[in-house]
Design an enzyme around this catalytic site. Structure first.
Site, mmCIF file in Angstrom:
data_model
loop_
_atom_site.group_PDB
_atom_site.id
_atom_site.type_symbol
_atom_site.label_atom_id
_atom_site.label_comp_id
_atom_site.label_asym_id
_atom_site.label_seq_id
_atom_site.Cartn_x
_atom_site.Cartn_y
_atom_site.Cartn_z
ATOM 1 N N GLY A 228 0.985 -1.099 0.099
ATOM 2 C CA GLY A 228 -0.133 -0.017 -0.097
ATOM 3 C C GLY A 228 0.990 1.405 0.007
ATOM 4 O O GLY A 228 1.975 1.194 0.261
ATOM 5 N N PRO A 229 0.385 2.211 -0.149
ATOM 6 C CA PRO A 229 0.802 3.515 -0.276
ATOM 7 C C PRO A 229 1.590 4.045 1.183
ATOM 8 O O PRO A 229 1.291 3.471 2.124
ATOM 9 C CB PRO A 229 -0.013 4.725 -0.494
ATOM 10 N N PRO A 230 2.621 4.726 1.241
ATOM 11 C CA PRO A 230 3.188 5.006 2.368
ATOM 12 C C PRO A 230 2.262 5.642 3.546
ATOM 13 O O PRO A 230 1.487 6.497 2.926
ATOM 14 C CB PRO A 230 4.366 6.118 1.954
ATOM 15 N N THR A 232 0.085 4.510 5.310
ATOM 16 C CA THR A 232 -1.328 3.969 5.384
ATOM 17 C C THR A 232 -1.577 2.985 6.614
ATOM 18 O O THR A 232 -2.743 2.414 7.227
ATOM 19 C CB THR A 232 -1.927 3.167 4.028
ATOM 20 N N HIS A 451 -5.145 34.739 -12.282
ATOM 21 C CA HIS A 451 -5.017 33.535 -12.572
ATOM 22 C C HIS A 451 -5.808 32.710 -11.439
ATOM 23 O O HIS A 451 -6.426 31.239 -12.000
ATOM 24 C CB HIS A 451 -3.408 33.055 -12.159
ATOM 25 N N GLU A 452 -5.773 32.885 -10.258
ATOM 26 C CA GLU A 452 -6.528 32.165 -9.374
ATOM 27 C C GLU A 452 -8.128 32.028 -9.476
ATOM 28 O O GLU A 452 -8.652 31.105 -9.346
ATOM 29 C CB GLU A 452 -5.994 32.461 -7.861
ATOM 30 N N HIS A 455 -9.050 29.690 -12.352
ATOM 31 C CA HIS A 455 -9.203 28.316 -11.663
ATOM 32 C C HIS A 455 -10.437 28.204 -11.129
ATOM 33 O O HIS A 455 -11.278 27.352 -11.305
ATOM 34 C CB HIS A 455 -8.076 28.052 -10.633
#
Length: 659
Positions: A228-230, A232, A451-452, A455
Site C-alpha cells: 500500500g501507499p506510504p 497507510t 490566475h486564481e 481556476h
C-alpha cells in the site's frame, strides 16, 4: 536467543603480548648501587631523607631528600616516581651493602653526633622473597588486562562501542518484542483498515490455534505481504498482529540486511530465522522488503548486485526451509510490490498479499477519533467535517494534521484546539507556510488574482471539476497563490471527468490570456499536471480515439530498465500529436468559457484583490449555486442545466440581479 560464547584462546595470546610489551615500559628503573662510603658521603652532605636497613640481608635502600633528588635528575623521563602512585610506594634512589650491621649502626650514630644538622632516620625491615614481589606485580597487570579485555573485546563484540560490528556483523539486527518487552499495540489502536484487519486476524488465529487447521490437513501460511501507499498503517498493522497473538515479534527493515561485506546479508537472514525457530511460534516482520526483494538480474549490473541477490536467495531458501509445524510467519511491508522478485511472491512463500489502501471518509473519521483522544478539543469540533476536509490523506497524514493543529493552537495561546486550527493545519500541510510579508509588485499581484480567479471560475462552471473550498493570493510555500478543492472520492474516472479537470487546471493560464492578452511562467505546475494527465489518457488508460484501446503501461516494472519504447516512431509521433491536441482543446475551451463570463471573472478577481482570501460563499454570490451541487440533487439535472445556461446568457444584467 543469545548464543553462549565460548572461550577464545586468541584473546589470551593477545593479553600475553600486551603484558610483555607494556610492563617494561611502565616498570620503574631499579635503584643505582653505591658502596658504603658513598652513602656516608651523602649523609654528611645532609642529602639523605631516610635509609631502610634490611635485617635478613646485608642491603639497605637510600631515599634522598627532594632537593637532592631534584638536583640529581637531569632528564624528566627518569622521574617516573608519580606514574603509578596508587600501585606502588616511592622508589629508593640508591642501595648499598653495609657488611656488619652493628658496625654500620655505630658509624651512623657517630656521624649524626658529629653533624647535628643531619636529621636522617633509619628503619629496620625484612626484604622478603623476590618471587613474592614479582607475583604481586604480575597479578596487578593481569587484572588490568582483564579489564581491557572486558571493555574492549566483549563490548565491541556485542556492538556496544565503536567498531563493535566487526565481531557481530553476521548477527541479525532484528529487535525482539517478547514477554519481557511486549507489543502494546492491538487492533483497537488501528482505526479504519477493516478489510486488512479482517485478513490479518486469521494470522492471529493461526498462531493461537494452529492445531485447529493442521489437524484437518491445512497448512499455515508462511508469509503475508502488506502492500500500500506510504503512511497507510502497514507497520502498525503488523505490530497489532503481534500484540494480539502475544507471540515473540522480530522487527527489522530490509536495509538491515545490506552491508558492504560479502556474505553478511545471508548470514543475518540465517541468524534471524534461527532465532525465530527457537522462539516458535513467532512473527518475523520485514519492513521495506523491496530493499532486498527487488527482482534479480535487472539492469545487467555485475558485482554491485551480487550481495543483495545472495541475501534474497538465502531468504527464499529459509522461507522454504521450515515446515508448517514451525509456526513462524513472515510478514513484510512495501509500497513497491511491482518490483519484487516473482520467486518471492509465489505461493508457498508469501501466500497472501493484503492491499492496505488510503482510508475512505468513514475510516478517516475513525482515525481522527484515535488521534484526537489525546488533544484538548473545543466543543464544536465535528469529526465528520474533518474527515471531509482531508480526502486522500493517509493515517500518517491525519496524525500530522492533529499534531500540527495542536501546535498552531498553542502558538496562538488557545485554551482548546479549535476548528480553525484544524483548517489552518490542513492548509499548512497542503500548501506550505503562509508568507504574509513577501513583497509582490501590484502588477504581479493582479496577475496572480486573475490566475486564481480563472481556476475558480472554470471549476465552478464545468460539471465534473472538483468543488471549490477556498482561494487565496497570499503567498504560501513556493506558490504565489493557491486554491483548495474538495475532490470527489471515486474509484473510476470517465473521459469527461478527466477533460473537465484538465480544463479547470488550465483556467489559470487562460485567465491571464483573457485579462492581459499574454501569459506568464506562473502556470508551471498546472502545465506539468495536465501533461501527465494527457499522457496517461493516451498511453495508459486507452481513452484516445485516434490511438485506440491500447495501453503501454507495464505493471511488472520491467520497462523501467529497457532502453527501447514499446511502440514505433510513427506511433510515438501520433501520441505526441494526440497529447498536444487534448491539452490545446481544453485550453481553448477554458478561454471560451472565460470570455463568456468575463464580467464574473473580473468581479471575482477584484474581490480577491480586496479580501486576499475568498471562500465558497463568495463564489455563490457571483455565480449562483452550481446546478450539480449535492443540495440540488432533488431537482432534475436537465432543468438545472437549462437554468444555468440562461443565467450565463444574461450577462448584461447586474451581478446582484443574476443571483
Amino acid at each position: 536467543m543469545k548464543e553462549k560464547s565460548s572461550f577464545n584462546w586468541f584473546y589470551l595470546v593477545v593479553f600475553a603480548v600486551l603484558a610483555i610489551t607494556i610492563y617494561p615500559l611502565l616498570n620503574l628503573d631499579p635503584p643505582q648501587s653505591i658502596n658504603e662510603n658513598g652513602f656516608f658521603a651523602l649523609l654528611k652532605e645532609n642529602k639523605v631523607e631516610k635509609v631502610v636497613v634490611y635485617t635478613d640481608t646485608p642491603r639497605a635502600d637510600v631515599f634522598l631528600t627532594k632537593e637532592a633528588r631534584a638536583a640529581m635528575v637531569k632528564n624528566a623521563k627518569k622521574d617516573t616516581q608519580n606514574l603509578l602512585p596508587a600501585m606502588q610506594e616511592q622508589k629508593p634512589d640508591f642501595d648499598f651493602n653495609y657488611g656488619n650491621l652493628q658496625y654500620f649502626q655505630e658509624k651512623f650514630d657517630n656521624l649524626k653526633k658529629e653533624n647535628p644538622q643531619v636529621k636522617t632516620q633509619y628503619d629496620f625491615k625484612t626484604a622478603g622473597s623476590p618471587f613474592q614481589d614479582i607475583l604481586i606485580q604480575a597479578l596487578i597487570w593481569f587484572g588490568i588486562m582483564a579489564v581491557i579485555y572486558y571493555f574492549l573485546f566483549r563490548k565491541m563484540g556485542s556492538g556496544g562501542g565503536p567498531g563493535g560490528q566487526i565481531f557481530s556483523i553476521g548477527k541479525s539486527r532484528a529487535k525482539l518484542f517478547d514477554e519481557n518487552e511486549k507489543v502494546q499495540v492491538t487492533f483497537k489502536d488501528v482505526a479504519g483498515l477493516e478489510g486488512a484487519k479482517e485478513e490479518v486476524q486469521e494470522v492471529v488465529d493461526f498462531l493461537k490455534n494452529s492445531e485447529k487447521y493442521t489437524k484437518l490437513g491445512g497448512k499455515i501460511p508462511k508469509g503475508v505481504l502488506l502492500v500500500g501507499p506510504p503512511g497507510t498503517g502497514k507497520t502498525l498493522l503488523a505490530k497489532a498482529v503481534a500484540g494480539e497473538a502475544k507471540v515473540p515479534f522480530f522487527s527489522l527493515s530490509g536495509s538491515d540486511f545490506v552491508e558492504m561485506f560479502v556474505g553478511v546479508g545471508a548470514s543475518r537472514v540465517r541468524d534471524l530465522f534461527a532465532q525465530a525457530k527457537a522462539k516458535s511460534p513467532a512473527i518475523i516482520f520485514i519492513d521495506e522488503i523491496d530493499a532486498i526483494g527487488r527482482a534479480r538480474g535487472r539492469g545487467g549490473l555485475q558485482g554491485g548486485n551480487d550481495e543483495r541477490e545472495n541475501t534474497l536467495n538465502q531468504l527464499l531458501t529459509e522461507m522454504d526451509g521450515f515446515g508448517t509445524d514451525t509456526n513462524v510467519i513472515v510478514m513484510a511491508a512495501t509500497n513497491r510490490a511491482d518490483i519484487l522478485d516473482k520467486a518471492l511472491m509465489r505461493a508457498g512463500r508469501f501466500d497472501r498479499s493484503i492491499y492496505v489502501d488510503l482510508p475512505e471518509m468513514h475510516e478517516r473519521r475513525e482515525i481522527f477519533d484515535v488521534h484526537l483522544a489525546k488533544i484538548k478539543l473545543a466543543p464544536d469540533i465535528d469529526r465528520d467535517f474533518l474527515a471531509k476536509q482531508t480526502p486522500g490523506f493517509s493515517g500518517a497524514d491525519i496524525a500530522n494534521v492533529c499534531n500540527e493543529a495542536a501546535l498552531i493552537a498553542a502558538r496562538n495561546n488557545h485554551e482548546f484546539v479549535t476548528k480553525q486550527d484544524f483548517l489552518d493545519a490542513v492548509d499548512r500541510i497542503i500548501g506550505g507556510l503562509e508568507k504574509k510579508n513577501k513583497a509582490i509588485k501590484p502588477s504581479e499581484k493582479k496577475r496572480v488574482a486573475f490566475h486564481e480567479a480563472g481556476h475558480a471560475t472554470i471549476s465552478w462552471l464545468v460539471e465534473h471539476a472538483a468543488p471549490l473550498l477556498k482561494v487565496t493570493i497570499v503567498p504560501r510555500g513556493r506558490s504565489l497563490g493557491a486554491a483548495w478543492y474538495l475532490p470527489e472520492e471515486r474509484s473510476l474516472t470517465t473521459t469527461e471527468q478527466m477533460l473537465d479537470e484538465m480544463c479547470a487546471t488550465l483556467g489559470g493560464r487562460a485567465a491571464e490570456q483573457v485579462a492581459f492578452g499574454n501569459i506568464s511562467t506562473g502556470a508551471l505546475s498546472d502545465l506539468e499536471r495536465v501533461t501527465k494527465q494527457a499522457q496517461a489518457m493516451v498511453t495508459i488508460y486507452g481513452l484516445s480515439e485516434n490511438i485506440g484501446n491500447i495501453s503501454y503501461y507495464d505493471s511488472s516494472g520491467q520497462s523501467e530498465y529497457s532502453f527501447g519504447k514499446p511502440y514505433s516512431e510513427e506511433t510515438a509521433k501520433k501520441i505526441d500529436v494526440e497529447i498536444k491536441d487534448i491539452i490545446e482543446n481544453q485550453y481553448k475551451r477554458a478561454v471560451t468559457i472565460l470570455h463568456e463570463n468575463r464580467d464574473k471573472l473580473d468581479a471575482l478577481a477584484q474581490k480577491l484583490l480586496e479580501k486576499e482570501v475568498i471562500f465558497r460563499e463568495d463564489l455563490e454570490e457571483i455565480f449562483g449555486k452550481r446546478a450539480w451541487d449535492p443540495e440540488l440533487t432533488e431537482r432534475p439535472v436537465t432543468e438545472a442545466v437549462v437554468e444555468n445556461t440562461q443565467e450565463n446568457t444574461s450577462s448584461e444584467e447586474p451581478q446582484e440581479s443574476q443571483n
